[in-house]
Motif scaffolding. Structure first.
Motif, PDB file in Angstrom:
ATOM      1  N   GLY A  98       0.804  -1.214   0.000  1.00  0.00           N
ATOM      2  CA  GLY A  98       0.000   0.000   0.000  1.00  0.00           C
ATOM      3  C   GLY A  98       0.836   1.262   0.000  1.00  0.00           C
ATOM      4  N   VAL A  99       1.914   1.276   0.782  1.00  0.00           N
ATOM      5  CA  VAL A  99       2.768   2.463   0.830  1.00  0.00           C
ATOM      6  C   VAL A  99       3.481   2.645  -0.506  1.00  0.00           C
ATOM      7  CG1 VAL A  99       4.862   3.413   1.865  1.00  0.00           C
ATOM      8  CG2 VAL A  99       3.081   2.493   3.328  1.00  0.00           C
ATOM      9  N   LEU A 100       4.064   1.594  -1.024  1.00  0.00           N
ATOM     10  CA  LEU A 100       4.793   1.711  -2.289  1.00  0.00           C
ATOM     11  C   LEU A 100       3.849   1.954  -3.464  1.00  0.00           C
ATOM     12  CD1 LEU A 100       7.461  -1.102  -1.839  1.00  0.00           C
ATOM     13  CD2 LEU A 100       7.719   1.356  -1.492  1.00  0.00           C
ATOM     14  N   GLY A 101       2.741   1.243  -3.515  1.00  0.00           N
ATOM     15  CA  GLY A 101       1.792   1.411  -4.609  1.00  0.00           C
ATOM     16  C   GLY A 101       1.010   2.701  -4.520  1.00  0.00           C
ATOM     17  N   GLY A 102       0.808   3.205  -3.312  1.00  0.00           N
ATOM     18  CA  GLY A 102       0.039   4.427  -3.125  1.00  0.00           C
ATOM     19  C   GLY A 102       0.705   5.659  -3.701  1.00  0.00           C
TER      20      GLY A 102
ATOM     21  N   PHE B 216       2.079   5.765  -6.592  1.00  0.00           N
ATOM     22  CA  PHE B 216       1.832   5.765  -8.031  1.00  0.00           C
ATOM     23  C   PHE B 216       0.347   5.709  -8.375  1.00  0.00           C
ATOM     24  CE2 PHE B 216       5.977   3.742  -7.301  1.00  0.00           C
ATOM     25  CZ  PHE B 216       6.781   4.702  -7.904  1.00  0.00           C
ATOM     26  N   ILE B 217      -0.399   4.863  -7.670  1.00  0.00           N
ATOM     27  CA  ILE B 217      -1.831   4.726  -7.920  1.00  0.00           C
ATOM     28  C   ILE B 217      -2.527   4.784  -6.561  1.00  0.00           C
ATOM     29  CG2 ILE B 217      -3.653   3.286  -8.885  1.00  0.00           C
ATOM     30  CD1 ILE B 217      -1.485   1.974 -10.630  1.00  0.00           C
ATOM     31  N   ALA B 218      -3.306   5.832  -6.342  1.00  0.00           N
ATOM     32  CA  ALA B 218      -3.884   6.098  -5.026  1.00  0.00           C
ATOM     33  C   ALA B 218      -4.808   4.979  -4.553  1.00  0.00           C
ATOM     34  CB  ALA B 218      -4.620   7.426  -5.036  1.00  0.00           C
ATOM     35  N   ILE B 219      -5.539   4.360  -5.464  1.00  0.00           N
ATOM     36  CA  ILE B 219      -6.499   3.333  -5.057  1.00  0.00           C
ATOM     37  C   ILE B 219      -5.791   2.122  -4.446  1.00  0.00           C
ATOM     38  CG2 ILE B 219      -6.632   2.214  -7.312  1.00  0.00           C
ATOM     39  CD1 ILE B 219      -9.633   2.769  -5.058  1.00  0.00           C
ATOM     40  N   ILE B 220      -4.589   1.831  -4.915  1.00  0.00           N
ATOM     41  CA  ILE B 220      -3.830   0.710  -4.343  1.00  0.00           C
ATOM     42  C   ILE B 220      -3.507   0.996  -2.888  1.00  0.00           C
ATOM     43  CG2 ILE B 220      -1.631  -0.528  -4.432  1.00  0.00           C
ATOM     44  CD1 ILE B 220      -1.717  -0.251  -7.453  1.00  0.00           C
ATOM     45  N   GLY B 221      -3.096   2.220  -2.594  1.00  0.00           N
ATOM     46  CA  GLY B 221      -2.769   2.585  -1.220  1.00  0.00           C
ATOM     47  C   GLY B 221      -3.969   2.498  -0.298  1.00  0.00           C
ATOM     48  N   VAL B 222      -5.110   2.969  -0.770  1.00  0.00           N
ATOM     49  CA  VAL B 222      -6.307   2.975   0.070  1.00  0.00           C
ATOM     50  C   VAL B 222      -6.816   1.551   0.308  1.00  0.00           C
ATOM     51  CG1 VAL B 222      -8.701   3.751   0.222  1.00  0.00           C
ATOM     52  CG2 VAL B 222      -6.948   5.316  -0.587  1.00  0.00           C
ATOM     53  N   VAL B 223      -6.955   0.781  -0.763  1.00  0.00           N
ATOM     54  CA  VAL B 223      -7.513  -0.571  -0.622  1.00  0.00           C
ATOM     55  C   VAL B 223      -6.584  -1.478   0.165  1.00  0.00           C
ATOM     56  CG1 VAL B 223      -8.207  -2.630  -1.899  1.00  0.00           C
ATOM     57  CG2 VAL B 223      -8.940  -0.387  -2.682  1.00  0.00           C
ATOM     58  N   ALA B 224      -5.304  -1.503  -0.199  1.00  0.00           N
ATOM     59  CA  ALA B 224      -4.357  -2.350   0.521  1.00  0.00           C
ATOM     60  C   ALA B 224      -4.221  -1.892   1.973  1.00  0.00           C
ATOM     61  CB  ALA B 224      -2.995  -2.339  -0.175  1.00  0.00           C
TER      62      ALA B 224
ATOM     63  N   ILE C 283      -3.030   4.311   3.794  1.00  0.00           N
ATOM     64  CA  ILE C 283      -4.327   4.973   3.634  1.00  0.00           C
ATOM     65  C   ILE C 283      -4.134   6.484   3.496  1.00  0.00           C
ATOM     66  CG2 ILE C 283      -6.517   5.502   4.776  1.00  0.00           C
ATOM     67  CD1 ILE C 283      -6.320   2.677   6.052  1.00  0.00           C
ATOM     68  N   VAL C 284      -3.281   7.056   4.323  1.00  0.00           N
ATOM     69  CA  VAL C 284      -3.024   8.498   4.262  1.00  0.00           C
ATOM     70  C   VAL C 284      -2.397   8.874   2.923  1.00  0.00           C
ATOM     71  CG1 VAL C 284      -1.664  10.368   5.274  1.00  0.00           C
ATOM     72  CG2 VAL C 284      -2.872   8.772   6.758  1.00  0.00           C
ATOM     73  N   ILE C 285      -1.425   8.084   2.462  1.00  0.00           N
ATOM     74  CA  ILE C 285      -0.784   8.363   1.172  1.00  0.00           C
ATOM     75  C   ILE C 285      -1.812   8.292   0.043  1.00  0.00           C
ATOM     76  CG2 ILE C 285       0.851   7.433  -0.530  1.00  0.00           C
ATOM     77  CD1 ILE C 285       2.684   6.747   1.827  1.00  0.00           C
ATOM     78  N   GLY C 286      -2.693   7.306   0.094  1.00  0.00           N
ATOM     79  CA  GLY C 286      -3.725   7.187  -0.932  1.00  0.00           C
ATOM     80  C   GLY C 286      -4.671   8.367  -0.929  1.00  0.00           C
ATOM     81  N   ILE C 287      -5.082   8.815   0.239  1.00  0.00           N
ATOM     82  CA  ILE C 287      -5.990   9.967   0.334  1.00  0.00           C
ATOM     83  C   ILE C 287      -5.302  11.234  -0.163  1.00  0.00           C
ATOM     84  CG2 ILE C 287      -7.217  11.465   1.965  1.00  0.00           C
ATOM     85  CD1 ILE C 287      -7.860   8.895   3.571  1.00  0.00           C
ATOM     86  N   VAL C 288      -4.040  11.416   0.216  1.00  0.00           N
ATOM     87  CA  VAL C 288      -3.286  12.574  -0.261  1.00  0.00           C
ATOM     88  C   VAL C 288      -3.140  12.510  -1.784  1.00  0.00           C
ATOM     89  CG1 VAL C 288      -1.005  13.681  -0.246  1.00  0.00           C
ATOM     90  CG2 VAL C 288      -2.080  13.002   1.896  1.00  0.00           C
ATOM     91  N   GLY C 289      -2.941  11.322  -2.314  1.00  0.00           N
ATOM     92  CA  GLY C 289      -2.860  11.162  -3.766  1.00  0.00           C
ATOM     93  C   GLY C 289      -4.144  11.573  -4.451  1.00  0.00           C
ATOM     94  N   TYR C 290      -5.287  11.202  -3.859  1.00  0.00           N
ATOM     95  CA  TYR C 290      -6.576  11.618  -4.411  1.00  0.00           C
ATOM     96  C   TYR C 290      -6.730  13.134  -4.363  1.00  0.00           C
ATOM     97  CZ  TYR C 290      -8.724   7.034  -5.035  1.00  0.00           C
ATOM     98  OH  TYR C 290      -9.030   5.789  -5.478  1.00  0.00           O
ATOM     99  N   ILE C 291      -6.346  13.736  -3.265  1.00  0.00           N
ATOM    100  CA  ILE C 291      -6.462  15.192  -3.124  1.00  0.00           C
ATOM    101  C   ILE C 291      -5.600  15.901  -4.154  1.00  0.00           C
ATOM    102  CG2 ILE C 291      -5.954  17.144  -1.590  1.00  0.00           C
ATOM    103  CD1 ILE C 291      -6.794  15.276   0.746  1.00  0.00           C
ATOM    104  N   ILE C 292      -4.368  15.432  -4.330  1.00  0.00           N
ATOM    105  CA  ILE C 292      -3.478  16.059  -5.312  1.00  0.00           C
ATOM    106  C   ILE C 292      -4.035  15.877  -6.723  1.00  0.00           C
ATOM    107  CG2 ILE C 292      -1.191  15.857  -6.379  1.00  0.00           C
ATOM    108  CD1 ILE C 292      -0.098  15.261  -3.559  1.00  0.00           C
ATOM    109  N   THR C 293      -4.561  14.687  -7.008  1.00  0.00           N
ATOM    110  CA  THR C 293      -5.128  14.444  -8.343  1.00  0.00           C
ATOM    111  C   THR C 293      -6.309  15.360  -8.614  1.00  0.00           C
ATOM    112  OG1 THR C 293      -4.456  12.123  -8.234  1.00  0.00           O
ATOM    113  CG2 THR C 293      -6.148  12.682  -9.827  1.00  0.00           C
ATOM    114  N   PHE C 294      -7.212  15.499  -7.659  1.00  0.00           N
ATOM    115  CA  PHE C 294      -8.368  16.374  -7.858  1.00  0.00           C
ATOM    116  C   PHE C 294      -7.952  17.836  -7.958  1.00  0.00           C
ATOM    117  CE2 PHE C 294     -10.943  12.853  -5.809  1.00  0.00           C
ATOM    118  CZ  PHE C 294     -11.473  12.430  -7.022  1.00  0.00           C
ATOM    119  N   ALA C 295      -6.912  18.239  -7.221  1.00  0.00           N
ATOM    120  CA  ALA C 295      -6.460  19.624  -7.278  1.00  0.00           C
ATOM    121  C   ALA C 295      -5.829  19.932  -8.635  1.00  0.00           C
ATOM    122  CB  ALA C 295      -5.457  19.893  -6.167  1.00  0.00           C
TER     123      ALA C 295
END
Length: 86
Positions: free
Chosen positions: A25-29, A31-39, A71-83
């Motif tokens: 999750g940390v490594l995948g998050g 690059f792809i936010a959904i991997i971080g959140v789900v894992a 989970i935090v990395i995935g959420i931050v990835g989503y926020i950056i993507t939406f921004a």
């Protein structure tokens, strides 16, 4: 090597899976936010279950912490993507 009549060594499968999912999750998050959140969510749930059952405390705690970070990395990835996209 075990002696006859002794109990076999216990493995902590849930703790190991939690740790592996936290690392993935940390490594995948990054690059792809959904991997971080789900894992991260699955790893966190398995880590909590493993902690209730007992076992090697360090590995379970590492799995829980890494899963929470994922989970935090995935959420931050989503926020950056939406921004960036807005």
């Amino acid at each position: 090597m075990t002696t006859p009549g002794s109990a076999p060594a216990q493995t902590n499968t849930l703790g190991i899976v939690s740790l592996v999912l936290g690392i993935i999750g940390v490594l995948g998050g990054f690059f792809i936010a959904i991997i971080g959140v789900v894992a991260g969510i699955v790893g966190l749930v398995l880590g909590i279950l493993a902690r209730r059952r007992g076992g090697s405390r360090g590995m379970i705690l590492a799995g829980i912490v890494l899963s929470a970070i994922a989970i935090v990395i995935g959420i931050v990835g989503y926020i950056i993507t939406f921004a960036v996209l807005s």
